[in-house]
Design an enzyme around this catalytic site. Structure first.
Site, mmCIF file in Angstrom:
data_model
loop_
_atom_site.group_PDB
_atom_site.id
_atom_site.type_symbol
_atom_site.label_atom_id
_atom_site.label_comp_id
_atom_site.label_asym_id
_atom_site.label_seq_id
_atom_site.Cartn_x
_atom_site.Cartn_y
_atom_site.Cartn_z
ATOM 1 N NE ARG A 59 -2.187 0.734 3.585
ATOM 2 C CZ ARG A 59 -2.769 0.518 4.747
ATOM 3 N NH1 ARG A 59 -4.063 0.429 4.844
ATOM 4 N NH2 ARG A 59 -2.066 0.381 5.849
ATOM 5 C CE LYS A 102 10.235 -17.032 13.749
ATOM 6 N NZ LYS A 102 10.810 -15.747 14.148
ATOM 7 C CE LYS A 130 21.103 -18.086 11.347
ATOM 8 N NZ LYS A 130 21.641 -16.737 11.187
ATOM 9 C CG HIS A 132 15.121 -19.828 14.592
ATOM 10 N ND1 HIS A 132 14.563 -20.003 13.353
ATOM 11 C CD2 HIS A 132 15.033 -18.491 14.840
ATOM 12 C CE1 HIS A 132 14.177 -18.828 12.869
ATOM 13 N NE2 HIS A 132 14.445 -17.900 13.766
ATOM 14 C CE LYS A 153 14.316 -10.534 20.198
ATOM 15 N NZ LYS A 153 15.039 -10.823 18.955
HETATM 16 C C1 BG6 Z 1 14.145 -14.190 13.922
HETATM 17 C C2 BG6 Z 1 13.477 -13.681 15.173
HETATM 18 O O1 BG6 Z 1 13.526 -15.365 13.473
HETATM 19 O O2 BG6 Z 1 15.513 -14.466 14.184
HETATM 20 C C3 BG6 Z 1 14.201 -12.465 15.713
HETATM 21 O O3 BG6 Z 1 12.128 -13.346 14.893
HETATM 22 C C4 BG6 Z 1 15.683 -12.743 15.860
HETATM 23 O O4 BG6 Z 1 13.647 -12.055 16.953
HETATM 24 C C5 BG6 Z 1 16.241 -13.319 14.578
HETATM 25 O O5 BG6 Z 1 16.324 -11.517 16.179
HETATM 26 C C6 BG6 Z 1 17.687 -13.722 14.744
HETATM 27 O O6 BG6 Z 1 18.226 -14.148 13.525
HETATM 28 P P1 BG6 Z 1 19.789 -14.292 13.338
HETATM 29 O O7 BG6 Z 1 19.937 -14.896 11.987
HETATM 30 O O8 BG6 Z 1 20.361 -12.911 13.461
HETATM 31 O O9 BG6 Z 1 20.265 -15.174 14.445
#
Ligand code: BG6
Length: 508
Positions: A63, A170, A204, A262, A360
């Site tokens: 949009r 996701k 990865k 993950h 975090k």
């Molecule tokens: C995402 C999460 O899937 O992965 C985020 O929603 C997170 O919260 C991110 O920061 C981390 O990804 P990476 O590849 O930096 O480890």
């Protein structure tokens, strides 16, 4: 001689780069962060590596009152800022000639007609051959509208001899019920083999290397079981806070955000049996089998922990607590840290705890899988000789400093028998000259090639929610997350949880 009869020729062919055939990508949610920071740069990097067809086309749908040129400028800026590979004018020129923008909202029929016409035009002028992937980088509440619009406007059905695919970001639901509903909505329109669910951890290099390490070597697998392994720690620590993602994160929290996907995928790859091949079906069979054997602790209060970051110091500057962040309810009970002990009820792993943790605003950014081995059953040394000897460990460093470390005891040089931990390191940066592609490069290319090996199937997604749901329900019913200061390693309760088992978290 045909190639089937010539094994050498086959081996050579497999080493050729995998290049996508004529195709295009349509991104819904193209104005979002993910698109700017990951998807657009990944597409450029693929083009720069020569892995996209010359007529590859990128269509943004959003949009915004943009012309094609405005969209191309947005992609240009994102590429200049975030691409992994160097900027080359000629690559950019060829790529940007295939960029189109379709303005509109998701329930606007005219916009979807416009999208259809745009794709038809690109088929003619760029030779995309009717092959399109639709990337749904949008909140799940919009899935039903977008997939039914794709159906209604004839976009989900591939014209004869071409393909149509859906890429789904996701979060895939927020619990088992919503995940099932979403699966049903998507499968009303797309066949299972048309749907690619993204878990970018599987893209990865280091994560794919878990399989190489385990199944292409002989020296690890004999030890990879309850006879030798004491426990496994899977850590995904981030130093960042929630940034501008309050709208998505609050009410979701760390366990739903990354453990459901993950971390459970990392657990599955670490613990599963050898698949019969490296194809999607064989991988699914083994991953699902091990996920089905995952057992929750009997006492969720003792063996799970959730935390929430309070104000603190990080990288030499003062940072806000979670509930002080912009857009967060000051009374929010959302977890920004989660830890849990899971068991795996099978012959290989019975009695071996798998500790998972994520958070975090922790001490530093690190993702690793540590397989910690039992102590030697007997030691011929004096206890004073081995005071500084820890447990042997094999650590897969997913990021940063990608590589593998093996920790073992060694005699300290000198006249006494003193044994101390030392490490043996493999670092990607030292062993290989080429830097690793970003996860999204690999995964977008795989979708264009129709290769589903690295994409979780709906059964895995649903089983992962089934594992997490009772924990979330328990947390909802019991108290609030324990605060931890930003820049530390999480709440004290997480240390106590391991201490009760006579163990401690690694300090990466
Ligand atoms: C995402 C999460 O899937 O992965 C985020 O929603 C997170 O919260 C991110 O920061 C981390 O990804 P990476 O590849 O930096 O480890």
């Amino acid at each position: 001689m045909n190639s089937a009869a010539n094994p050498l020729r086959d081996a050579e062919d497999r080493r050729l780069p995998r290049i996508a055939g004529p195709s295009g990508l349509v991104i819904f949610g193209v104005t979002g962060d993910l698109s700017r920071k990951k998807l657009m740069p990944a597409i450029y990097d693929l083009a720069n590596r020569g892995l996209l067809p010359p007529g590859f086309s990128l269509v943004g749908f959003a949009r915004r009152d943009w012309e094609n040129e405005d969209f191309a400028q947005v992609v240009h800026d994102a590429v200049r800022e975030h691409a992994r590979t160097e900027f080359r004018e000629e690559v950019w020129r060829q790529l940007s000639e295939g960029m189109r923008f379709v303005p509109g909202v998701f329930d606007d029929d005219d916009a979807f007609e416009n999208l259809r016409a745009t794709i038809e035009d690109l088929n003619k002028c760029r030779g995309t051959g009717g092959n399109y992937a639709f990337y749904l980088s949008i909140p799940p509440k919009f899935f039903p509208t977008v997939v039914s619009q794709l159906k209604r406007h004839g976009l989900s059905d591939a014209p004869e001899g071409s393909w149509r695919r859906a890429i789904i970001e996701k979060p895939f639901g927020h619990d088992l019920t919503s995940a099932r509903e979403l699966n049903a909505v998507v499968h009303e329109v797309f066949q299972p083999d048309q749907v690619f669910r993204i878990d970018h951890y599987l893209g990865k290099e280091t994560v794919q290397n878990i399989l190489a390490l385990r199944f292409a070597n002989t020296m690890f697998e004999p030890l990879w079981n309850r006879g030798y392994v004491d426990h496994v720690q899977i850590t995904m620590a981030e130093d960042i806070g929630i940034g501008g993602r309050a709208g998505y994160y609050d009410g979701i929290g760390s366990a739903r955000d990354v453990i459901q996907n993950h971390l459970l995928q990392l657990l599955a790859l670490t613990a599963m049996e050898e698949p019969s091949s490296f194809d999607a079906r064989a991988l699914l069979t083994e991953k699902l089998k091990v996920l089905n054997s995952v057992r929750l602790p009997a006492d969720l209060g003792l063996h799970t922990v959730r935390g929430q970051y309070a104000a603190g110091w990080q990288g030499g500057r003062k940072v806000l607590g979670y509930t002080e962040e912009e857009g967060i309810d000051p009374h929010s009970r959302t977890d920004t840290y989660a830890a849990m002990r899971l068991g795996i009820d099978n012959r290989r792993w019975a009695g071996v705890p798998f500790y998972l943790r994520t958070g975090k605003r922790l001490g530093r950014r690190v993702t690793e899988i540590a397989v910690v081995f039992q102590r030697a059953p007997h030691s011929p040394f004096d206890t004073t000789d081995t005071q500084e000897l820890g447990q042997n460990a094999l650590v897969i460093r997913v990021q940063p400093d990608e590589g593998i470390t093996i920790r073992f005891g060694s005699k300290v040089p000198g006249t006494q028998m003193e044994i101390r931990d030392v490490t043996m390191d493999f670092a990607y940066g030292e062993s290989f000259t080429e830097s690793s592609p970003e996860a999204y490069e690999r995964l977008i290319l795989d979708v264009l090639l129709g290769d589903a090996n690295l994409f979780p199937r709906p059964q895995e997604v649903e089983r992962s929610w089934e594992i997490l749901d009772p924990i979330e329900e328990y947390w909802d019913a019991h108290g609030t997350p324990e605060p931890y200061a930003a820049g530390t390693w999480g709440p004290a309760a997480a240390d106590e949880m391991l201490a009760r088992d006579g163990r401690s978290w690694r300090r990466p």
